[in-house]
Design a protein around this motif. Structure first.
Motif, PDB file in Angstrom:
ATOM      1  N   LEU A   1       0.843  -1.188   0.000  1.00  0.00           N
ATOM      2  CA  LEU A   1       0.000   0.000   0.000  1.00  0.00           C
ATOM      3  C   LEU A   1       0.878   1.237   0.000  1.00  0.00           C
ATOM      4  N   GLN A   2       0.468   2.229  -0.765  1.00  0.00           N
ATOM      5  CA  GLN A   2       1.161   3.513  -0.806  1.00  0.00           C
ATOM      6  C   GLN A   2       0.973   4.240   0.519  1.00  0.00           C
ATOM      7  N   ASP A   3       1.797   5.241   0.768  1.00  0.00           N
ATOM      8  CA  ASP A   3       1.635   6.056   1.970  1.00  0.00           C
ATOM      9  C   ASP A   3       0.846   7.330   1.674  1.00  0.00           C
ATOM     10  N   ARG A   4       0.231   7.363   0.490  1.00  0.00           N
ATOM     11  CA  ARG A   4      -0.625   8.491   0.104  1.00  0.00           C
ATOM     12  C   ARG A   4      -1.573   8.016  -0.986  1.00  0.00           C
ATOM     13  N   LEU A   5      -2.561   8.810  -1.239  1.00  0.00           N
ATOM     14  CA  LEU A   5      -3.544   8.488  -2.279  1.00  0.00           C
ATOM     15  C   LEU A   5      -3.043   8.965  -3.635  1.00  0.00           C
ATOM     16  N   PRO A   6      -3.693   8.553  -4.723  1.00  0.00           N
ATOM     17  CA  PRO A   6      -3.318   9.062  -6.048  1.00  0.00           C
ATOM     18  C   PRO A   6      -3.259  10.590  -6.034  1.00  0.00           C
ATOM     19  N   GLY A   7      -2.310  11.133  -6.773  1.00  0.00           N
ATOM     20  CA  GLY A   7      -2.134  12.581  -6.815  1.00  0.00           C
ATOM     21  C   GLY A   7      -1.323  13.104  -5.639  1.00  0.00           C
ATOM     22  N   GLY A   8      -0.766  12.196  -4.827  1.00  0.00           N
ATOM     23  CA  GLY A   8       0.030  12.616  -3.673  1.00  0.00           C
ATOM     24  C   GLY A   8      -0.797  13.113  -2.505  1.00  0.00           C
ATOM     25  N   ILE A   9      -2.075  12.800  -2.503  1.00  0.00           N
ATOM     26  CA  ILE A   9      -2.994  13.287  -1.468  1.00  0.00           C
ATOM     27  C   ILE A   9      -2.703  12.600  -0.128  1.00  0.00           C
ATOM     28  N   ARG A  10      -2.591  13.408   0.932  1.00  0.00           N
ATOM     29  CA  ARG A  10      -2.350  12.891   2.279  1.00  0.00           C
ATOM     30  C   ARG A  10      -3.445  13.283   3.274  1.00  0.00           C
ATOM     31  N   ARG A  11      -4.272  14.258   2.911  1.00  0.00           N
ATOM     32  CA  ARG A  11      -5.366  14.698   3.792  1.00  0.00           C
ATOM     33  C   ARG A  11      -6.667  14.735   2.991  1.00  0.00           C
ATOM     34  N   VAL A  12      -7.671  13.991   3.466  1.00  0.00           N
ATOM     35  CA  VAL A  12      -8.950  13.921   2.764  1.00  0.00           C
ATOM     36  C   VAL A  12     -10.104  14.214   3.711  1.00  0.00           C
ATOM     37  N   SER A  13     -11.174  14.637   3.114  1.00  0.00           N
ATOM     38  CA  SER A  13     -12.454  14.666   3.833  1.00  0.00           C
ATOM     39  C   SER A  13     -13.332  13.604   3.185  1.00  0.00           C
ATOM     40  N   ILE A  14     -14.223  13.051   3.986  1.00  0.00           N
ATOM     41  CA  ILE A  14     -15.142  12.037   3.474  1.00  0.00           C
ATOM     42  C   ILE A  14     -16.551  12.502   3.823  1.00  0.00           C
ATOM     43  N   PRO A  15     -17.168  13.269   2.917  1.00  0.00           N
ATOM     44  CA  PRO A  15     -18.546  13.721   3.180  1.00  0.00           C
ATOM     45  C   PRO A  15     -19.511  12.543   3.161  1.00  0.00           C
TER      46      PRO A  15
ATOM     47  N   GLU B   1     -12.138   2.812   8.112  1.00  0.00           N
ATOM     48  CA  GLU B   1     -11.019   2.162   7.423  1.00  0.00           C
ATOM     49  C   GLU B   1      -9.801   3.086   7.386  1.00  0.00           C
ATOM     50  N   PHE B   2     -10.020   4.357   7.093  1.00  0.00           N
ATOM     51  CA  PHE B   2      -8.898   5.297   7.040  1.00  0.00           C
ATOM     52  C   PHE B   2      -8.373   5.621   8.436  1.00  0.00           C
ATOM     53  N   PHE B   3      -9.259   5.716   9.417  1.00  0.00           N
ATOM     54  CA  PHE B   3      -8.810   5.949  10.795  1.00  0.00           C
ATOM     55  C   PHE B   3      -7.945   4.790  11.279  1.00  0.00           C
ATOM     56  N   LYS B   4      -8.359   3.553  10.970  1.00  0.00           N
ATOM     57  CA  LYS B   4      -7.613   2.368  11.417  1.00  0.00           C
ATOM     58  C   LYS B   4      -6.235   2.291  10.768  1.00  0.00           C
ATOM     59  N   SER B   5      -6.157   2.574   9.480  1.00  0.00           N
ATOM     60  CA  SER B   5      -4.881   2.418   8.767  1.00  0.00           C
ATOM     61  C   SER B   5      -3.905   3.547   9.077  1.00  0.00           C
ATOM     62  N   LYS B   6      -4.395   4.726   9.383  1.00  0.00           N
ATOM     63  CA  LYS B   6      -3.555   5.895   9.704  1.00  0.00           C
ATOM     64  C   LYS B   6      -2.589   6.254   8.575  1.00  0.00           C
ATOM     65  N   ILE B   7      -2.879   5.800   7.371  1.00  0.00           N
ATOM     66  CA  ILE B   7      -2.007   6.088   6.228  1.00  0.00           C
ATOM     67  C   ILE B   7      -2.287   7.479   5.689  1.00  0.00           C
ATOM     68  N   VAL B   8      -3.553   7.811   5.595  1.00  0.00           N
ATOM     69  CA  VAL B   8      -3.992   9.114   5.107  1.00  0.00           C
ATOM     70  C   VAL B   8      -4.839   9.727   6.209  1.00  0.00           C
ATOM     71  N   GLU B   9      -4.688  11.017   6.424  1.00  0.00           N
ATOM     72  CA  GLU B   9      -5.421  11.691   7.490  1.00  0.00           C
ATOM     73  C   GLU B   9      -6.805  12.123   7.007  1.00  0.00           C
TER      74      GLU B   9
ATOM     75  N   SER C   1     -11.384  17.766   8.244  1.00  0.00           N
ATOM     76  CA  SER C   1     -12.574  18.512   7.832  1.00  0.00           C
ATOM     77  C   SER C   1     -12.430  18.957   6.380  1.00  0.00           C
ATOM     78  N   ALA C   2     -13.535  19.308   5.766  1.00  0.00           N
ATOM     79  CA  ALA C   2     -13.542  19.688   4.346  1.00  0.00           C
ATOM     80  C   ALA C   2     -12.629  20.877   4.062  1.00  0.00           C
ATOM     81  N   ASP C   3     -12.563  21.844   4.968  1.00  0.00           N
ATOM     82  CA  ASP C   3     -11.745  23.031   4.716  1.00  0.00           C
ATOM     83  C   ASP C   3     -10.241  22.767   4.878  1.00  0.00           C
ATOM     84  N   ALA C   4      -9.848  21.656   5.515  1.00  0.00           N
ATOM     85  CA  ALA C   4      -8.435  21.336   5.704  1.00  0.00           C
ATOM     86  C   ALA C   4      -7.949  20.237   4.755  1.00  0.00           C
ATOM     87  N   SER C   5      -8.815  19.728   3.911  1.00  0.00           N
ATOM     88  CA  SER C   5      -8.438  18.583   3.065  1.00  0.00           C
ATOM     89  C   SER C   5      -7.874  19.008   1.718  1.00  0.00           C
TER      90      SER C   5
END
Length: 180
Positions: free
Chosen positions: A28-42, A64-72, A75-79
């Motif tokens: 597993l990568q340590d980030r999402l596609p596009g180099g994303i490290r912080r996401v919001s999940i509406p 799933e994301f909280f458990k893996s701690k790979i990507v943070e 909130s929507a304004d910080a993602s």
């Protein structure tokens, strides 16, 4: 004799894994596609007739994301990006039937086993330019038995929906982070 035993173990430990069928751990990568490290999940959009599925799926994906701690998950304004989910289809279909005698008047055919199936679309959308970085459709089904108790049947159906959600959201998480 000891030399043969040593060579036998060496063969089992070193050579056999190289000849095995090819199963292995996915990196597993340590980030999402596009180099994303912080996401919001509406909250997922629910386009079906089944109430509150959107809450179950959203919670399971966040977990799933909280458990893996790979990507943070923030909130929507910080993602940097949003993971947007849409529940597009829910179906339940009878798989098995039984015939019931209704007090000697007639026979009635009743479904006693169902298959519940859910389909979801999930996208990773970059915030800066609204570009879709990743998109997939996921689907799963579970079978459940019914009885004459309608409340128990509803609980069994909801349990099937929950199992589908857990499985699909794990698939979303892992697929999104696979080394591809």
């Amino acid at each position: 004799m000891q030399g043969r035993a040593y060579l036998g173990w060496l063969w089992i430990v070193v050579v056999m894994p190289l000849l095995s069928c090819g199963y292995g751990f996915v990196h597993l990568q340590d980030r999402l596609p596009g180099g994303i490290r912080r996401v919001s999940i509406p909250t997922f959009e629910n386009r079906t007739h089944e109430a509150s599925l959107e809450n179950i799926f959203t919670t399971d994906l966040r977990d799933e994301f909280f458990k893996s701690k790979i990507v943070e998950v923030v909130s929507a304004d910080a993602s940097q990006a949003d993971i947007v989910g849409v529940i597009t289809d829910v179906s339940t279909e009878p798989l098995a039937h039984s015939e019931e005698d209704l007090s000697g008047r007639s026979h009635k055919v009743l479904a006693n086993e169902y298959r519940a199936k859910i389909t979801v679309d999930v996208s990773l959308i970059q915030k800066s330019d609204k570009r879709v970085l990743w998109r997939r459709t996921f689907s799963d089904a579970r079978q459940y038995r019914t009885s004459e108790d309608l409340l128990k049947n509803e609980v069994k159906q909801q349990d099937a929906f929950k199992k589908i959600s857990l499985y699909l959201m794990e698939q979303v998480h892992d697929t999104m982070l696979e080394d591809f």
